[in-house]
Design a protein around this motif. Structure first.
Motif, PDB file in Angstrom:
ATOM      1  N   MET A 191      14.533  22.587   5.141  1.00 38.37           N
ATOM      2  CA  MET A 191      13.364  23.414   4.940  1.00 38.37           C
ATOM      3  C   MET A 191      12.859  23.176   3.515  1.00 38.37           C
ATOM      4  O   MET A 191      13.632  23.158   2.575  1.00 38.37           O
ATOM      5  CB  MET A 191      13.722  24.887   5.135  1.00 38.37           C
ATOM      6  CG  MET A 191      12.552  25.792   4.944  1.00 38.37           C
ATOM      7  SD  MET A 191      12.852  27.585   5.007  1.00 38.37           S
ATOM      8  CE  MET A 191      14.128  27.815   6.168  1.00 38.37           C
ATOM      9  N   HIS A 192      11.566  23.005   3.384  1.00 41.36           N
ATOM     10  CA  HIS A 192      10.982  22.812   2.060  1.00 41.36           C
ATOM     11  C   HIS A 192      10.316  24.110   1.606  1.00 41.36           C
ATOM     12  O   HIS A 192      10.007  24.988   2.409  1.00 41.36           O
ATOM     13  CB  HIS A 192       9.961  21.670   2.086  1.00 41.36           C
ATOM     14  CG  HIS A 192       8.821  21.919   3.028  1.00 41.36           C
ATOM     15  ND1 HIS A 192       7.735  22.671   2.685  1.00 41.36           N
ATOM     16  CD2 HIS A 192       8.623  21.531   4.314  1.00 41.36           C
ATOM     17  CE1 HIS A 192       6.904  22.740   3.712  1.00 41.36           C
ATOM     18  NE2 HIS A 192       7.426  22.059   4.715  1.00 41.36           N
ATOM     19  N   PHE A 193      10.105  24.201   0.313  1.00 43.80           N
ATOM     20  CA  PHE A 193       9.458  25.393  -0.220  1.00 43.80           C
ATOM     21  C   PHE A 193       7.963  25.352   0.102  1.00 43.80           C
ATOM     22  O   PHE A 193       7.396  24.294   0.358  1.00 43.80           O
ATOM     23  CB  PHE A 193       9.708  25.506  -1.725  1.00 43.80           C
ATOM     24  CG  PHE A 193      11.130  25.897  -2.025  1.00 43.80           C
ATOM     25  CD1 PHE A 193      11.521  27.214  -1.918  1.00 43.80           C
ATOM     26  CD2 PHE A 193      12.075  24.951  -2.388  1.00 43.80           C
ATOM     27  CE1 PHE A 193      12.837  27.587  -2.172  1.00 43.80           C
ATOM     28  CE2 PHE A 193      13.392  25.310  -2.643  1.00 43.80           C
ATOM     29  CZ  PHE A 193      13.763  26.629  -2.534  1.00 43.80           C
ATOM     30  N   THR A 194       7.347  26.491   0.087  1.00 44.11           N
ATOM     31  CA  THR A 194       5.948  26.625   0.481  1.00 44.11           C
ATOM     32  C   THR A 194       5.056  25.793  -0.421  1.00 44.11           C
ATOM     33  O   THR A 194       5.161  25.855  -1.646  1.00 44.11           O
ATOM     34  CB  THR A 194       5.522  28.104   0.415  1.00 44.11           C
ATOM     35  OG1 THR A 194       6.413  28.865   1.230  1.00 44.11           O
ATOM     36  CG2 THR A 194       4.107  28.295   0.894  1.00 44.11           C
ATOM     37  N   ARG A 195       4.157  25.067   0.210  1.00 47.30           N
ATOM     38  CA  ARG A 195       3.188  24.247  -0.520  1.00 47.30           C
ATOM     39  C   ARG A 195       1.854  24.981  -0.557  1.00 47.30           C
ATOM     40  O   ARG A 195       1.491  25.679   0.404  1.00 47.30           O
ATOM     41  CB  ARG A 195       3.022  22.905   0.173  1.00 47.30           C
ATOM     42  CG  ARG A 195       4.290  22.081   0.175  1.00 47.30           C
ATOM     43  CD  ARG A 195       4.050  20.734   0.833  1.00 47.30           C
ATOM     44  NE  ARG A 195       5.274  19.975   0.859  1.00 47.30           N
ATOM     45  CZ  ARG A 195       5.882  19.569   1.968  1.00 47.30           C
ATOM     46  NH1 ARG A 195       5.361  19.837   3.152  1.00 47.30           N
ATOM     47  NH2 ARG A 195       6.999  18.892   1.908  1.00 47.30           N
ATOM     48  N   PRO A 196       1.104  24.801  -1.619  1.00 45.24           N
ATOM     49  CA  PRO A 196      -0.207  25.461  -1.706  1.00 45.24           C
ATOM     50  C   PRO A 196      -1.136  25.107  -0.550  1.00 45.24           C
ATOM     51  O   PRO A 196      -1.888  25.955  -0.071  1.00 45.24           O
ATOM     52  CB  PRO A 196      -0.767  24.967  -3.037  1.00 45.24           C
ATOM     53  CG  PRO A 196       0.432  24.616  -3.852  1.00 45.24           C
ATOM     54  CD  PRO A 196       1.451  24.124  -2.867  1.00 45.24           C
ATOM     55  N   ARG A 197      -1.083  23.874  -0.076  1.00 50.39           N
ATOM     56  CA  ARG A 197      -1.985  23.494   1.016  1.00 50.39           C
ATOM     57  C   ARG A 197      -1.680  24.254   2.298  1.00 50.39           C
ATOM     58  O   ARG A 197      -2.574  24.533   3.088  1.00 50.39           O
ATOM     59  CB  ARG A 197      -1.978  21.990   1.239  1.00 50.39           C
ATOM     60  CG  ARG A 197      -0.741  21.458   1.887  1.00 50.39           C
ATOM     61  CD  ARG A 197      -0.927  19.995   2.313  1.00 50.39           C
ATOM     62  NE  ARG A 197       0.279  19.524   2.921  1.00 50.39           N
ATOM     63  CZ  ARG A 197       1.090  18.627   2.395  1.00 50.39           C
ATOM     64  NH1 ARG A 197       0.785  18.067   1.243  1.00 50.39           N
ATOM     65  NH2 ARG A 197       2.187  18.271   3.011  1.00 50.39           N
ATOM     66  N   GLU A 198      -0.406  24.597   2.522  1.00 50.75           N
ATOM     67  CA  GLU A 198      -0.057  25.391   3.700  1.00 50.75           C
ATOM     68  C   GLU A 198      -0.708  26.771   3.625  1.00 50.75           C
ATOM     69  O   GLU A 198      -1.235  27.277   4.623  1.00 50.75           O
ATOM     70  CB  GLU A 198       1.464  25.534   3.809  1.00 50.75           C
ATOM     71  CG  GLU A 198       2.181  24.238   4.076  1.00 50.75           C
ATOM     72  CD  GLU A 198       3.680  24.349   3.887  1.00 50.75           C
ATOM     73  OE1 GLU A 198       4.155  25.331   3.273  1.00 50.75           O
ATOM     74  OE2 GLU A 198       4.393  23.431   4.337  1.00 50.75           O
ATOM     75  N   ARG A 239      18.009  33.078   4.933  1.00 53.09           N
ATOM     76  CA  ARG A 239      17.222  34.157   5.563  1.00 53.09           C
ATOM     77  C   ARG A 239      16.168  34.702   4.594  1.00 53.09           C
ATOM     78  O   ARG A 239      15.044  34.995   4.987  1.00 53.09           O
ATOM     79  CB  ARG A 239      18.143  35.278   6.033  1.00 53.09           C
ATOM     80  CG  ARG A 239      18.948  34.909   7.238  1.00 53.09           C
ATOM     81  CD  ARG A 239      19.858  36.018   7.665  1.00 53.09           C
ATOM     82  NE  ARG A 239      20.632  35.612   8.823  1.00 53.09           N
ATOM     83  CZ  ARG A 239      21.724  36.213   9.222  1.00 53.09           C
ATOM     84  NH1 ARG A 239      22.200  37.262   8.542  1.00 53.09           N
ATOM     85  NH2 ARG A 239      22.369  35.784  10.280  1.00 53.09           N
ATOM     86  N   ALA A 240      16.537  34.844   3.343  1.00 47.19           N
ATOM     87  CA  ALA A 240      15.580  35.324   2.348  1.00 47.19           C
ATOM     88  C   ALA A 240      14.441  34.320   2.169  1.00 47.19           C
ATOM     89  O   ALA A 240      13.269  34.704   2.054  1.00 47.19           O
ATOM     90  CB  ALA A 240      16.281  35.588   1.019  1.00 47.19           C
ATOM     91  N   VAL A 241      14.764  33.034   2.145  1.00 46.25           N
ATOM     92  CA  VAL A 241      13.731  32.008   2.021  1.00 46.25           C
ATOM     93  C   VAL A 241      12.832  32.004   3.253  1.00 46.25           C
ATOM     94  O   VAL A 241      11.607  31.894   3.138  1.00 46.25           O
ATOM     95  CB  VAL A 241      14.354  30.613   1.786  1.00 46.25           C
ATOM     96  CG1 VAL A 241      13.315  29.514   1.887  1.00 46.25           C
ATOM     97  CG2 VAL A 241      15.030  30.561   0.428  1.00 46.25           C
ATOM     98  N   ALA A 242      13.431  32.147   4.433  1.00 51.13           N
ATOM     99  CA  ALA A 242      12.628  32.197   5.664  1.00 51.13           C
ATOM    100  C   ALA A 242      11.692  33.407   5.651  1.00 51.13           C
ATOM    101  O   ALA A 242      10.524  33.302   6.048  1.00 51.13           O
ATOM    102  CB  ALA A 242      13.535  32.229   6.891  1.00 51.13           C
ATOM    103  N   GLU A 297      10.782  33.455  -2.979  1.00 49.65           N
ATOM    104  CA  GLU A 297      11.154  32.070  -2.692  1.00 49.65           C
ATOM    105  C   GLU A 297      11.638  31.364  -3.965  1.00 49.65           C
ATOM    106  O   GLU A 297      12.632  30.640  -3.947  1.00 49.65           O
ATOM    107  CB  GLU A 297       9.945  31.346  -2.103  1.00 49.65           C
ATOM    108  CG  GLU A 297      10.254  29.999  -1.534  1.00 49.65           C
ATOM    109  CD  GLU A 297       9.072  29.392  -0.815  1.00 49.65           C
ATOM    110  OE1 GLU A 297       8.817  28.198  -1.041  1.00 49.65           O
ATOM    111  OE2 GLU A 297       8.395  30.100  -0.041  1.00 49.65           O
ATOM    112  N   HIS A 298      10.952  31.602  -5.057  1.00 48.19           N
ATOM    113  CA  HIS A 298      11.357  31.004  -6.340  1.00 48.19           C
ATOM    114  C   HIS A 298      12.738  31.505  -6.771  1.00 48.19           C
ATOM    115  O   HIS A 298      13.562  30.731  -7.269  1.00 48.19           O
ATOM    116  CB  HIS A 298      10.325  31.322  -7.418  1.00 48.19           C
ATOM    117  CG  HIS A 298      10.712  30.846  -8.770  1.00 48.19           C
ATOM    118  ND1 HIS A 298      10.650  29.521  -9.151  1.00 48.19           N
ATOM    119  CD2 HIS A 298      11.212  31.521  -9.837  1.00 48.19           C
ATOM    120  CE1 HIS A 298      11.080  29.399 -10.392  1.00 48.19           C
ATOM    121  NE2 HIS A 298      11.422  30.603 -10.834  1.00 48.19           N
TER     122      HIS A 298
END
Length: 153
Positions: A1-8, A73-76, A134-135
């Protein structure tokens, strides 16, 4: 799983904006009045996630054991919340863009505009809290660990 991208987040916001703006154009006259504090539920979720972020950050900094599943789970949760916040930000902004020019002429638009503004602000707060959570779930770099040891020891 990757961290959230601004484009998403941008894509989610554009989708929310487009769908709701279309609904407003087609059916605004038949929609019920928007509750002024409808968006506050997003802010409540943001407060919970912000508190969770500080707990996670503190546990990682102090070296307490956190299971990988718990962090996953926290990241999700953070990813889902940031996408929800972006989708809702787009939707509420569609309301603002549709209602603001009509608020001088249509009483219902003037009554609904504050709800759209509150919703947009609360959605933005949720995005910020989710990205912060997330950070905070990232593993610290070795440099960060060394700096934390120097300041606490």
């Amino acid at each position: 799983m990757h961290f959230t991208r601004p484009r998403e987040l941008l894509i989610a916001a554009v989708i929310g904006f487009g769908l709701i703006f279309f609904v407003f154009q087609v059916a605004y006259g038949s929609l019920p009045r928007l509750p002024t504090f409808a968006g506050v539920t997003l802010a409540i979720l943001a407060v919970v996630e912000g508190a969770l972020a500080f707990v996670v950050r503190n546990m990682i900094r102090t070296g307490k054991v956190i299971t990988g599943v718990w962090i996953a789970r926290a990241v999700a949760l953070a990813k889902a919340s940031s996408l929800l916040g972006a989708l809702m930000l787009g939707a509420w902004l569609a309301g603002v863009v549709y209602l603001a020019p009509r608020s001088n002429d249509i009483t219902a638009a003037a009554d609904d505009l504050p709800a759209a503004v509150v919703g947009a602000v609360c959605a933005g707060v949720l995005i910020g809290a989710a990205l912060w959570l997330e950070h905070c779930c990232r593993a610290p770099d070795l440099r960060d660990r060394d700096r934390d040891r120097r300041t606490t020891g």
